[in-house]
Design a protein around this motif. Structure first.
Motif, mmCIF file in Angstrom:
data_model
loop_
_atom_site.group_PDB
_atom_site.id
_atom_site.type_symbol
_atom_site.label_atom_id
_atom_site.label_comp_id
_atom_site.label_asym_id
_atom_site.label_seq_id
_atom_site.Cartn_x
_atom_site.Cartn_y
_atom_site.Cartn_z
ATOM 1 N N GLY A 144 0.810 -1.219 0.000
ATOM 2 C CA GLY A 144 0.000 0.000 0.000
ATOM 3 C C GLY A 144 0.836 1.258 0.000
ATOM 4 N N ASP A 145 1.941 1.231 0.761
ATOM 5 C CA ASP A 145 2.816 2.411 0.819
ATOM 6 C C ASP A 145 3.455 2.700 -0.535
ATOM 7 O OD1 ASP A 145 2.328 2.949 3.467
ATOM 8 O OD2 ASP A 145 4.072 1.849 4.208
ATOM 9 N N MET A 146 3.829 1.645 -1.263
ATOM 10 C CA MET A 146 4.483 1.861 -2.555
ATOM 11 C C MET A 146 3.497 2.343 -3.618
ATOM 12 S SD MET A 146 7.483 1.567 -1.725
ATOM 13 C CE MET A 146 8.316 0.958 -0.243
ATOM 14 N N ILE A 147 2.256 1.923 -3.510
ATOM 15 C CA ILE A 147 1.221 2.498 -4.385
ATOM 16 C C ILE A 147 1.049 3.986 -4.069
ATOM 17 C CG2 ILE A 147 -1.254 2.491 -4.908
ATOM 18 C CD1 ILE A 147 -1.218 -0.535 -4.479
ATOM 19 N N ARG A 148 1.004 4.301 -2.789
ATOM 20 C CA ARG A 148 0.852 5.696 -2.370
ATOM 21 C C ARG A 148 2.039 6.537 -2.803
ATOM 22 N NH1 ARG A 148 -0.022 7.527 3.974
ATOM 23 N NH2 ARG A 148 -0.298 9.780 3.578
ATOM 24 N N LEU A 149 3.257 5.966 -2.698
ATOM 25 C CA LEU A 149 4.452 6.686 -3.142
ATOM 26 C C LEU A 149 4.396 6.942 -4.641
ATOM 27 C CD1 LEU A 149 7.333 7.810 -2.716
ATOM 28 C CD2 LEU A 149 8.187 5.470 -3.025
ATOM 29 N N ARG A 150 4.012 5.942 -5.390
ATOM 30 C CA ARG A 150 3.952 6.100 -6.846
ATOM 31 C C ARG A 150 2.914 7.161 -7.235
ATOM 32 N NH1 ARG A 150 3.244 0.656 -10.189
ATOM 33 N NH2 ARG A 150 1.140 0.835 -9.364
ATOM 34 N N ASP A 151 1.796 7.190 -6.513
ATOM 35 C CA ASP A 151 0.757 8.181 -6.792
ATOM 36 C C ASP A 151 1.188 9.592 -6.405
ATOM 37 O OD1 ASP A 151 -0.884 6.247 -7.797
ATOM 38 O OD2 ASP A 151 -2.143 6.070 -6.005
ATOM 39 N N ALA A 152 2.193 9.703 -5.514
ATOM 40 C CA ALA A 152 2.648 11.025 -5.071
ATOM 41 C C ALA A 152 3.630 11.666 -6.046
ATOM 42 C CB ALA A 152 3.297 10.901 -3.690
ATOM 43 N N ILE A 153 4.080 10.899 -7.041
ATOM 44 C CA ILE A 153 5.057 11.431 -7.995
ATOM 45 C C ILE A 153 4.361 12.294 -9.042
ATOM 46 C CG2 ILE A 153 6.754 10.809 -9.773
ATOM 47 C CD1 ILE A 153 7.227 8.196 -8.200
ATOM 48 N N PHE A 154 4.882 13.491 -9.247
ATOM 49 C CA PHE A 154 4.389 14.331 -10.341
ATOM 50 C C PHE A 154 5.583 14.914 -11.088
ATOM 51 C CE2 PHE A 154 4.901 17.132 -6.738
ATOM 52 C CZ PHE A 154 5.296 18.346 -7.256
ATOM 53 N N TYR A 155 5.321 15.465 -12.266
ATOM 54 C CA TYR A 155 6.408 15.819 -13.180
ATOM 55 C C TYR A 155 6.393 17.308 -13.503
ATOM 56 C CZ TYR A 155 6.441 10.772 -13.659
ATOM 57 O OH TYR A 155 6.486 9.426 -13.377
ATOM 58 N N CYS A 156 7.591 17.864 -13.573
ATOM 59 C CA CYS A 156 7.730 19.272 -13.936
ATOM 60 C C CYS A 156 7.202 19.487 -15.356
ATOM 61 C CB CYS A 156 9.194 19.682 -13.845
ATOM 62 S SG CYS A 156 9.524 21.368 -14.436
ATOM 63 N N GLY A 157 6.374 20.496 -15.530
ATOM 64 C CA GLY A 157 5.795 20.774 -16.839
ATOM 65 C C GLY A 157 6.790 21.310 -17.848
ATOM 66 N N HIS A 158 7.970 21.767 -17.385
ATOM 67 C CA HIS A 158 8.969 22.325 -18.291
ATOM 68 C C HIS A 158 10.054 21.311 -18.661
ATOM 69 C CE1 HIS A 158 7.299 26.346 -17.910
ATOM 70 N NE2 HIS A 158 7.251 26.161 -16.595
ATOM 71 N N CYS A 159 10.613 20.630 -17.649
ATOM 72 C CA CYS A 159 11.743 19.739 -17.924
ATOM 73 C C CYS A 159 11.414 18.260 -17.725
ATOM 74 C CB CYS A 159 12.943 20.099 -17.062
ATOM 75 S SG CYS A 159 12.707 19.754 -15.300
ATOM 76 N N GLY A 160 10.240 17.962 -17.150
ATOM 77 C CA GLY A 160 9.847 16.574 -16.944
ATOM 78 C C GLY A 160 10.451 15.919 -15.720
ATOM 79 N N ALA A 161 11.189 16.680 -14.897
ATOM 80 C CA ALA A 161 11.827 16.100 -13.710
ATOM 81 C C ALA A 161 10.778 15.589 -12.725
ATOM 82 C CB ALA A 161 12.712 17.136 -13.030
ATOM 83 N N GLU A 162 11.124 14.495 -12.036
ATOM 84 C CA GLU A 162 10.213 13.929 -11.050
ATOM 85 C C GLU A 162 10.253 14.730 -9.747
ATOM 86 O OE1 GLU A 162 9.883 9.211 -11.417
ATOM 87 O OE2 GLU A 162 11.940 9.912 -11.226
#
Length: 300
Positions: free
Chosen positions: A277-295
């Motif tokens: 469950g924690d790893m699903i939550r971690l994966r869902d918390a990742i978002f990407y920079c709209g300019h460079c795509g950085a995590e």
């Protein structure tokens, strides 16, 4: 020839018209106990598709040695050792996916009444692009609590009660849970959870020193109530840098795994379903920079 280890050698072979892997034991490892373990594993079948499971016994007509056949690992999978040496640079999403799949696969194994005994980064392969995992070296898997196998684990991953040699302590599902927590910490933090100031003060890293660090007096490097083993700047920079990148809920979970999980092996260890469950939550918390795509990782 693909490689070898302490028990035997692995070869690429053709069986029933398809490429497979054959592990052939050295004579000292080709015991009747090992043969019984293999026969049982073949009959049981793999807990899920991520295990490179023994599919059949291989024997020779002119010698007593034997081996077993398993699926061949595709080339896109790399050892977790390559992650530790920074030969591959997966994304945070791939690492979270690999961590989720590891937790889920070991849940399946334990739910079938089995114990892996030797969870470490030497026994796991992953696809750096997708995070998909494969678990190898399954010929040491036994029923939970079995005394048949002599494999106790890999140094640095072995549960403290096994390192100390506590009365009645043997590899089981609970010791697997400690090894799994160490492996997940290694993957996400690029560092061991018990190697801080105390490790830095050791001048001779012999058996006695390892027994004390990992068994007699194990202290989590970020233990909130004991700062005697904090990471040392210039020596343990991976831990210092990666720890602060992850959200609080994950840091709290690792703290639980290496405080309560050490003090109370039977009740304090983090279960596979919780890690999942924690790893699903971690994966869902990742978002990407709209300019460079950085995590980036969101933390409320």
């Amino acid at each position: 020839y693909l490689g070898g280890g302490g028990q035997g050698e692995v070869y690429r072979v053709t069986a029933a018209g398809k490429p497979m892997a054959l592990k052939w034991y050295y004579e000292p490892s080709a015991t009747e106990t090992q043969r019984r373990i293999l026969n049982d594993l073949v009959k049981r079948g793999a807990p899920d598709s991520r295990f490179l499971w023994p599919e059949d016994l291989a024997i020779s007509t002119n010698q007593r040695d034997f081996g077993y056949l398993m699926a061949l690992r595709p080339d896109r999978y790399r050892s977790l050792v390559h992650l530790m040496t920074r030969e591959v640079e997966p994304s945070f999403r791939s690492l979270a996916t690999a961590s989720y799949q590891l937790a889920h696969s070991f849940f399946q194994l334990h739910a079938n009444g089995l114990c892996y005994r030797d969870i470490s980064f030497g026994n796991v392969f992953f696809d750096p692009d997708t995070g998909e995992i494969l678990v190898c070296d399954n010929d040491n898997v036994t029923t939970n609590g079995s005394q048949e196998n002599t494999v106790w684990g890999t140094p640095r991953f072995i549960a403290p009660e096994l390192v100390r040699g506590d009365d009645g302590a043997r590899p089981n599902a609970d010791t697997d849970l400690f090894s799994l927590a160490v492996l997940l910490f290694y993957m996400l933090m690029m560092h061991h959870p018990l190697e801080g100031e105390r490790e830095n003060q050791i001048h001779c890293f012999d058996f006695a020193a390892m027994r004390n660090l990992y068994g007699v007096e194990p202290v989590f490097i970020f233990d909130p109530s004991d700062d005697s083993n904090r990471p040392v700047v210039g020596q343990h920079d991976n831990a210092l840098e990666f720890w602060k990148l992850y959200p609080q809920f994950l840091r709290d979970r690792f703290t639980e795994a290496f405080t309560a999980g050490i003090a109370d092996p039977q009740n304090g260890r983090v279960r596979e379903t919780v890690w999942r469950g924690d790893m699903i939550r971690l994966r869902d918390a990742i978002f990407y920079c709209g300019h460079c795509g950085a995590e980036n990782i969101y933390d409320a």
